[in-house]
Scaffold this active site. Structure first.
Site, mmCIF file in Angstrom:
data_model
loop_
_atom_site.group_PDB
_atom_site.id
_atom_site.type_symbol
_atom_site.label_atom_id
_atom_site.label_comp_id
_atom_site.label_asym_id
_atom_site.label_seq_id
_atom_site.Cartn_x
_atom_site.Cartn_y
_atom_site.Cartn_z
ATOM 1 N N ASP A 1 0.810 -1.222 0.000
ATOM 2 C CA ASP A 1 0.000 0.000 0.000
ATOM 3 C C ASP A 1 0.842 1.269 0.000
ATOM 4 O O ASP A 1 0.448 2.309 0.556
ATOM 5 C CB ASP A 1 -0.980 0.009 1.191
ATOM 6 N N GLY B 1 -4.504 -4.318 -3.904
ATOM 7 C CA GLY B 1 -5.474 -3.272 -4.212
ATOM 8 C C GLY B 1 -4.696 -2.031 -4.592
ATOM 9 O O GLY B 1 -4.023 -1.440 -3.749
ATOM 10 N N HIS B 2 -4.705 -1.705 -5.867
ATOM 11 C CA HIS B 2 -3.903 -0.575 -6.366
ATOM 12 C C HIS B 2 -4.832 0.534 -6.837
ATOM 13 O O HIS B 2 -5.650 0.335 -7.732
ATOM 14 C CB HIS B 2 -2.991 -1.044 -7.519
ATOM 15 N N GLN C 1 1.923 -6.109 -3.146
ATOM 16 C CA GLN C 1 2.421 -6.227 -1.763
ATOM 17 C C GLN C 1 3.718 -5.417 -1.606
ATOM 18 O O GLN C 1 3.857 -4.408 -2.265
ATOM 19 C CB GLN C 1 2.611 -7.697 -1.360
ATOM 20 N N ARG D 1 -5.467 0.487 8.427
ATOM 21 C CA ARG D 1 -4.042 0.153 8.360
ATOM 22 C C ARG D 1 -3.352 0.689 9.608
ATOM 23 O O ARG D 1 -3.686 1.775 10.073
ATOM 24 C CB ARG D 1 -3.412 0.765 7.109
HETATM 25 P P1 GDP Z 1 -0.723 0.299 -3.558
HETATM 26 O O1 GDP Z 1 -1.343 -0.957 -3.074
HETATM 27 O O2 GDP Z 1 0.738 0.350 -3.285
HETATM 28 O O3 GDP Z 1 -1.039 0.602 -5.000
HETATM 29 O O4 GDP Z 1 -1.360 1.456 -2.704
HETATM 30 P P2 GDP Z 1 -2.938 1.665 -2.377
HETATM 31 O O5 GDP Z 1 -3.602 2.148 -3.601
HETATM 32 O O6 GDP Z 1 -3.482 0.453 -1.712
HETATM 33 O O7 GDP Z 1 -2.840 2.758 -1.251
HETATM 34 C C1 GDP Z 1 -2.286 4.000 -1.483
HETATM 35 C C2 GDP Z 1 -3.356 5.067 -1.223
HETATM 36 O O8 GDP Z 1 -2.715 6.323 -1.107
HETATM 37 C C3 GDP Z 1 -4.352 5.197 -2.367
HETATM 38 O O9 GDP Z 1 -5.602 5.538 -1.825
HETATM 39 C C4 GDP Z 1 -3.800 6.350 -3.194
HETATM 40 O O10 GDP Z 1 -4.795 7.050 -3.905
HETATM 41 C C5 GDP Z 1 -3.217 7.216 -2.110
HETATM 42 N N1 GDP Z 1 -2.052 8.009 -2.518
HETATM 43 C C6 GDP Z 1 -1.035 7.657 -3.342
HETATM 44 N N2 GDP Z 1 -0.108 8.642 -3.399
HETATM 45 C C7 GDP Z 1 -0.542 9.631 -2.583
HETATM 46 C C8 GDP Z 1 -0.009 10.895 -2.193
HETATM 47 O O11 GDP Z 1 1.072 11.320 -2.605
HETATM 48 N N3 GDP Z 1 -0.744 11.619 -1.308
HETATM 49 C C9 GDP Z 1 -1.946 11.189 -0.815
HETATM 50 N N4 GDP Z 1 -2.590 11.966 0.047
HETATM 51 N N5 GDP Z 1 -2.474 10.011 -1.168
HETATM 52 C C10 GDP Z 1 -1.772 9.233 -2.022
HETATM 53 P P1 IMO Z 2 -0.919 -4.175 -2.236
HETATM 54 O O1 IMO Z 2 -0.477 -4.735 -3.566
HETATM 55 C C1 IMO Z 2 -0.907 -4.582 2.097
HETATM 56 C C2 IMO Z 2 -1.030 -8.658 3.710
HETATM 57 C C3 IMO Z 2 -2.285 -9.109 4.421
HETATM 58 C C4 IMO Z 2 -1.669 -10.073 5.424
HETATM 59 C C5 IMO Z 2 -0.550 -10.721 4.632
HETATM 60 C C6 IMO Z 2 -0.924 -12.071 4.014
HETATM 61 O O2 IMO Z 2 -2.216 -3.457 -2.293
HETATM 62 O O3 IMO Z 2 0.175 -3.399 -1.589
HETATM 63 P P2 IMO Z 2 -2.443 -12.770 1.954
HETATM 64 O O4 IMO Z 2 -3.913 -12.574 1.702
HETATM 65 O O5 IMO Z 2 -1.556 -12.192 0.915
HETATM 66 O O6 IMO Z 2 -2.101 -14.206 2.266
HETATM 67 O O7 IMO Z 2 -2.151 -11.962 3.333
HETATM 68 O O8 IMO Z 2 -0.225 -9.811 3.589
HETATM 69 N N1 IMO Z 2 -1.263 -8.137 2.338
HETATM 70 C C7 IMO Z 2 -1.177 -6.847 1.994
HETATM 71 N N2 IMO Z 2 -0.962 -5.746 2.756
HETATM 72 N N3 IMO Z 2 -1.035 -4.456 0.755
HETATM 73 C C8 IMO Z 2 -1.232 -5.548 -0.011
HETATM 74 O O9 IMO Z 2 -1.231 -5.491 -1.370
HETATM 75 C C9 IMO Z 2 -1.348 -6.807 0.602
HETATM 76 N N4 IMO Z 2 -1.559 -8.077 0.152
HETATM 77 C C10 IMO Z 2 -1.486 -8.869 1.227
HETATM 78 O O10 IMO Z 2 -2.938 -8.043 5.052
HETATM 79 O O11 IMO Z 2 -1.071 -9.355 6.478
HETATM 80 MG MG MG Z 3 -2.910 -1.593 -1.875
#
Ligand code: GDP
Ligand code: IMO
Ligand code: MG
Length: 424
Positions: free
Chosen positions: A13, A40-41, A223, A304
């Site tokens: 994340d 989840g991106h 991840q 988180r």
């Molecule tokens: P990922 O799993 O690494 O793709 O990250 P996620 O999408 O799960 O979580 C990142 C969150 O932070 C998302 O809701 C993005 O829209 C948000 N985000 C990304 N970059 C920035 C930033 O520079 N500032 C803020 N405020 N939010 C951001």
């Molecule tokens: P992105 O790509 C954050 C965490 C779960 C759990 C552990 C194992 O959005 O960054 P799993 O279902 O993979 O067997 O769970 O890994 N986890 C993540 N945490 N971002 C993710 O993906 C994750 N994918 C799995 O919360 O602790």
């Molecule tokens: Mg994510």
């Protein structure tokens, strides 16, 4: 950018989706190489927000070919739903390419994931319950079912029946849940086969040809490094390799084709699920990070856990991934704080650790040693030039570069596509 890996340098994340979206403008191919719909991106363009779990983030650019390579685990229903979802948003999923060697997440994997977690009780990992761990377990036990098996109904049926022979003993006897019906599963999955077929190909060959043609290929990690099954905080990890080596193995390219390895890190750090987290904050600062940063899981909606940036962990990520650049996200969230802290050492049992400890028990019991820096207390969401950032923000970035030993190439200051700064 001929071949670039973008990966998470923390516990996931970090903002990989938005970073991959930024690089995708110049990419011909964007490749998911491990994990599944545990990811989840999120990408924000104008007022539109798109959350992707399996389809590579390059889907937003019409010329970019999204590739799901062999190291992933695929829940076909989720993939088809996601394809429908993006089509409903005016994007074209017909370009998607899926490896015939990717493993399938089966309904019994999801059931086992939930049952195993329940039985672990307070030791549970906090998985996403998408069946990721059990699917990879079957892969490595050599009883997994792959995408290509969907196209031979006889073999597919045999494999499902063989798998259930085993699982239908385990589910009721070990986990006290109902056994599953093979015919139902076969009917459901063969129903997906024809819709998936046009997308299925040899993605390793596809990428080989692409790289030889001089196309720009982007590898999108899911991840993060600290969730890596080999290099993360085991057993509180996912069941794949989100590190740079995983990009190589999981997409079937050789290491020499890679030019850049970009580690994405939040300007602070977060973790979802259980496991050690030395800089976790249980105070109002942590609370503010969660609320201001919108730190709720994209996949499971879970809160988180948040804390100050951990430079030991980041230096570790730089090492195990050979990071060439850092992309620092969510700098804007730190605008709220008078003083910023970054962990630059751990103390445990009278000993000081300068490097991320190899011994898991140290991570549980250590106290982080923080360096304090002045905050900037200023809205930076509109800044687009590095020189226009407040001097305290630049000092923060430069301190990270110095301690981690990797240049910061970009800083993002808001979730929207344009809210970022390129540092030349
Ligand atoms: P990922 O799993 O690494 O793709 O990250 P996620 O999408 O799960 O979580 C990142 C969150 O932070 C998302 O809701 C993005 O829209 C948000 N985000 C990304 N970059 C920035 C930033 O520079 N500032 C803020 N405020 N939010 C951001
Ligand atoms: P992105 O790509 C954050 C965490 C779960 C759990 C552990 C194992 O959005 O960054 P799993 O279902 O993979 O067997 O769970 O890994 N986890 C993540 N945490 N971002 C993710 O993906 C994750 N994918 C799995 O919360 O602790
Ligand atoms: Mg994510």
């Amino acid at each position: 950018m001929p071949a670039t890996i973008v990966l998470g340098a923390q516990w996931g994340d970090e903002g990989k989706g938005r970073v991959v979206d930024y690089f995708s403008e110049k990419a011909d191919y964007v490749v998911r190489f491990q994990g599944g719909n545990n990811a989840g991106h999120t990408i924000v363009v104008g007022e539109q927000r798109l959350a992707l779990s399996l389809i590579p983030s390059g889907i937003l650019y019409p010329t970019c070919i999204p590739v799901i390579a062999s190291g992933t685990v695929i829940d076909p229903k989720v993939l088809l739903n996601e394809m429908e979802m993006v089509a409903g948003r005016g994007l074209d999923p017909s370009r998607l390419r899926l490896s015939s060697n990717a493993h399938l997440i089966m309904p019994y994997h999801r059931k086992l994931d939930a049952a195993i977690e329940r039985y672990l009780g307070e030791n549970q990992i906090g998985t996403t319950k998408k069946g990721i761990g059990p699917a990879y377990t079957d892969k490595y036990s050599r009883v997994g079912i792959r995408v290509q098996d969907l196209f031979d109904p006889k073999i597919f049926t045999e494999k499902v029946k063989a798998a259930l022979e085993d699982k239908n003993k385990i589910l009721p006897r070990v986990y006290n849940t109902l056994p599953m019906d093979a015919d139902e599963i076969v009917d459901e999955y063969l129903g997906y086969a024809q819709r998936l077929r046009p997308h299925v190909t040899d993605t390793s060959l596809l990428l080989w040809n692409a790289i030889n043609d001089g196309s720009a290929v982007l590898f999108e990690g899911a991840q993060g490094t600290l969730l890596d099954v080999d290099h993360g905080t085991y057993p509180f990890v996912t069941s794949s390799n989100p590190t740079a080596g995983g990009a190589i193995v999981g997409s079937g390219v050789g290491p020499k084709v890679i030019d850049e390895i970009v580690g994405v890190a939040k300007a602070y750090i977060s973790r979802v699920g259980t496991g050690p987290f030395p800089t976790e904050l249980h105070d109002e600062v942590g609370e503010m990070m969660i609320e201001l940063g919108g730190e709720y899981g994209t996949v499971t909606g879970r809160r988180r856990r948040c804390g100050w940036l951990d430079l030991l962990a980041l230096r570790y990520a730089a090492r195990v991934n050979s990071l060439t650049k850092l992309f620092l996200t969510k700098m804007d969230i730190l605008s709220a704080f008078d003083t910023l802290k970054v962990a630059n050492g751990y103390r445990s049992g009278g000993e000081r650790y300068d490097e991320f400890p190899a011994q898991q028990s140290v991570l549980y019991h250590c106290e982080p040693e923080y360096d304090e820096m002045a905050g900037w207390k200023e809205d930076i969401t509109g800044v687009r030039e590095y020189g226009d950032l407040p001097k305290e923000a630049r000092a923060y970035v430069e301190y990270i570069e110095e301690v981690v030993g990797v240049p910061v190439g970009w800083v993002s200051v808001g979730p929207e596509r344009s809210q970022l700064i390129e540092i030349s």
